[in-house]
Design a protein around this motif. Structure first.
Motif, short mmCIF file in Angstrom:
data_model
loop_
_atom_site.label_atom_id
_atom_site.label_comp_id
_atom_site.label_asym_id
_atom_site.label_seq_id
_atom_site.Cartn_x
_atom_site.Cartn_y
_atom_site.Cartn_z
N PRO A 84 1.03 -1.47 0.34
CA PRO A 84 0.50 0.10 -0.21
C PRO A 84 1.15 1.34 -0.23
N GLU A 85 -0.02 2.38 -0.29
CA GLU A 85 0.88 3.52 -0.88
C GLU A 85 1.30 4.24 0.83
N GLY A 86 3.05 4.34 0.45
CA GLY A 86 3.46 4.85 2.01
C GLY A 86 3.97 4.10 3.32
N GLU A 87 3.18 2.72 2.49
CA GLU A 87 4.30 1.53 3.55
C GLU A 87 5.29 1.52 3.65
N ASP A 88 6.12 0.24 4.68
CA ASP A 88 7.60 -0.82 4.61
C ASP A 88 7.43 -1.50 3.26
N GLY A 109 11.52 -9.37 -5.55
CA GLY A 109 11.38 -7.80 -5.23
C GLY A 109 9.84 -7.64 -4.57
N HIS A 110 9.23 -6.53 -4.81
CA HIS A 110 7.90 -6.11 -4.49
C HIS A 110 7.05 -5.15 -5.84
N MET A 111 5.49 -5.15 -5.70
CA MET A 111 5.11 -5.12 -6.27
C MET A 111 4.48 -3.41 -5.89
N ASP A 112 4.15 -2.27 -5.88
CA ASP A 112 3.65 -1.24 -4.98
C ASP A 112 2.00 -1.26 -5.27
N HIS A 113 1.83 -0.36 -5.09
CA HIS A 113 -0.18 0.15 -5.38
C HIS A 113 -0.62 0.36 -6.22
N ARG A 114 0.32 0.37 -7.96
CA ARG A 114 -0.29 0.42 -8.87
C ARG A 114 0.46 -0.84 -9.74
N GLY A 115 0.89 -1.33 -9.07
CA GLY A 115 1.16 -2.90 -10.09
C GLY A 115 2.56 -2.06 -10.83
N VAL A 116 3.48 -1.57 -10.07
CA VAL A 116 4.69 -1.21 -10.27
C VAL A 116 5.60 -2.80 -10.21
#
Length: 559
Positions: free
Chosen positions: A402-406, A447-454
């Protein structure tokens, strides 16, 4: 395929899915370009041009030659071992047209490595540039390879330039050591035989095996990734859709400096054949003045490369003076593009580097940044018809951050599903089962995926350094050190430590001769947590790399 998070990032006009069955096989891509743009130059090399019509004709002649050999039949493997030459294009399309499978072999391989590729694949024939025929002679015993088609670098040039170039290479530069390969046939003679015999069309199905691409050589015994015609066509269509808003069919010019035997460059060439572009094939990319000169001469609109190539061009005086008015796409892959390189490239060319992510097992493209977007450290979003899932312990989907989270709790192994994913590893069912689970390819990348799918790549799982129980990812440390003004290049690895299990080692090529170990440590202390700061620092003249510029981290340990 239902809607996915990342579709929201797609620019207008880029489809969410592609149809991998809309093209029957790979040769059909070349045939379509030849039909629509018969006189257009498709491939340029060493001052010679090959139109799409000529490429189609020559590939049929080579296919006919292979058909004339009594011991070869559809489904057999034929190896190709040469740098970027027109002969490579003709041979590969010819092999595929004959219903056979291409086994790409790096021409710089040792005899032991060539032997492994030939023996493991069961290749019955090989097309090879004569410069490496002695290596082949040493590698052949104990393999099934009995047919040798040899070519000189100048064989596709017109007379008398052909004879001059080959004479210079053979007798003046003495770049062709003596060899003995009984029954070897010259490439030009093979085309002549094929021309006389005539090509008999083969029903090449999309499910047929097109390429055996050997991978994993830097981490163990190389495995052959089975890439079908459908796998490769899917990736061609996926990438084509991704760049479709910026490209014009029959008008682009592409600098092809990366070796065609590498899947990144190989698929890019198929993509731009689909676009009927002109591809400028660079035989010796180490000659940077010549490479930069080709960029200017052909006023290229596309440059495909890796971080080390971009960094080298930025330092080249010929390239610095170049004004590439048509440049609209620079695509980086193979290894992460460093921020400092991306920023310098944008400042000099006004064309941002589009960073992409892929691997041999995916033909290779998986993710890409939006064309024209500035560098942001990510590898973008999954391309059309591709799913990406981040998996943790127990193969559990970790979802998106989620946006803004670690992002740490959402960081895990990147897994991929799509029509470009390989069939499996050649004759290795156990290893195939180990990487493909429930239709998902386990990439081994973290890796990880952010809230936009990036998607953000942290590092290769196997490259991770564990210092006193804490994870250290080499890419992060490399990016910090690479930003130092006195550093030209850097590679980071882990070495054993009696105190912490492992410690961080940095191997550096200096830009500033006055640079010291303490300078590097002080710089890192400002940017990195203590356990990430290199304890071991070694200065060298050059870093060990693969032919496409990837740093060989395992070799850094011994420097």
């Amino acid at each position: 395929m239902s809607d996915f998070l990342w579709y929201g990032a797609y620019p207008a006009g880029i489809p969410h899915t592609i149809d991998p069955d809309s093209i029957p096989n790979i040769p059909a891509i070349l045939d379509a370009a030849a039909k629509k743009f018969p006189k257009r130059t498709g491939y340029t090399n060493l001052g010679a041009n090959l139109s799409y019509t000529d490429a189609e004709k020559r590939s049929k002649e080579f296919a006919a030659y292979l058909q004339s050999l009594p011991d070869l039949k559809p489904g057999d493997r034929v190896a190709v071992m040469m740098p970027n030459l027109l002969q490579y294009v003709v041979a590969v399309f010819g092999i595929l047209r004959a219903g056979m499978t291409v086994v790409n072999i790096n021409p710089l391989y040792t005899a032991r490595e060539v032997h492994h590729s030939l023996k493991d694949s069961g290749a019955k024939a090989i097309v090879i540039i004569e410069n490496f025929a002695r290596t082949l002679e040493q590698a052949v015993p104990g393999t099934s390879c009995t047919r040798f088609i040899l070519t000189g670098a100048g064989d596709m040039l017109s007379f008398p330039k052909r004879e001059i170039v080959n004479f210079m290479i053979r007798h003046v530069k003495k770049m062709v050591p003596a060899y003995a390969l009984p029954g070897a046939v010259n490439f030009r003679d093979a085309l002549s035989i094929g021309r006389s015999a005539g090509f008999k069309p083969v029903d090449v199905k999309s499910s047929d095996l097109a390429f055996l691409q050997y991978t994993g050589g830097t981490t163990g015994v190389a495995k052959g990734a089975e890439l079908t015609h459908r796998n490769m066509i899917a990736n061609v269509l996926q990438v084509s859709a991704w760049i479709s808003q910026r490209f014009k069919e029959g008008e682009e010019t592409v600098l092809t400096a990366l070796p065609l035997y590498h899947v990144f460059s190989l698929t890019a060439t198929m993509v731009f054949t689909h676009w009927a572009a002109e591809m400028v094939l660079i035989t010796n990319p180490r000659n940077l003045d010549s490479l930069a000169g080709e960029c200017v001469k052909h006023d290229v609109s596309v440059i495909i490369g890796v971080n080390t190539l971009f960094a080298a061009l930025l330092r080249n005086p010929v390239f610095k003076r170049a004004k590439l008015k048509r440049l609209k796409l620079t695509c980086g892959g193979g290894a992460q593009v460093q921020k400092v390189v991306a920023e310098e490239w944008l400042a000099q060319t006004q064309c941002p580097i589009l960073e992409a992510y892929g691997l041999t097992e995916c033909s290779p493209a998986v993710c890409g940044n939006i064309p024209g977007a500035p560098w942001d450290g990510s590898v973008g979003v999954p391309i059309p018809s591709t799913e990406v899932s981040i998996r943790g312990d127990g193969f559990r989907d970790l979802g998106f951050c989620p946006e803004g989270e670690d992002p740490t709790p959402y960081t895990g192994e990147i897994c991929v599903k799509g029509p470009q994913v390989m069939r499996g590893y050649w004759k290795k069912p156990e290893e195939t089962a180990g990487v493909i689970r429930d239709g998902w390819l386990r990439t081994g990348d973290v890796g990880h995926m952010d809230h936009r799918g990036v998607v953000y790549i942290t590092d290769r799982k196997k490259d991770m350094i564990i210092v006193s129980g804490f994870n250290v990812y080499p890419n992060e440390v490399e990016n910090v050190i690479a930003a130092m003004p006195g550093v030209l290049e850097v590679g980071v690895t882990g070495v054993s430590s009696p105190k912490s299990g492992e410690t961080v080692k940095a191997v550096i090529v200096k830009k500033d001769p006055a640079l010291t170990e303490e300078d590097v440590k002080n710089w890192c202390r400002k940017e990195l947590t203590r356990y990430k700061v290199p304890h071991v620092i070694v200065f060298v003249e050059s870093l060990p790399k693969t032919p496409v510029g990837k740093i060989l981290r395992r070799e850094l340990k011994d420097l």
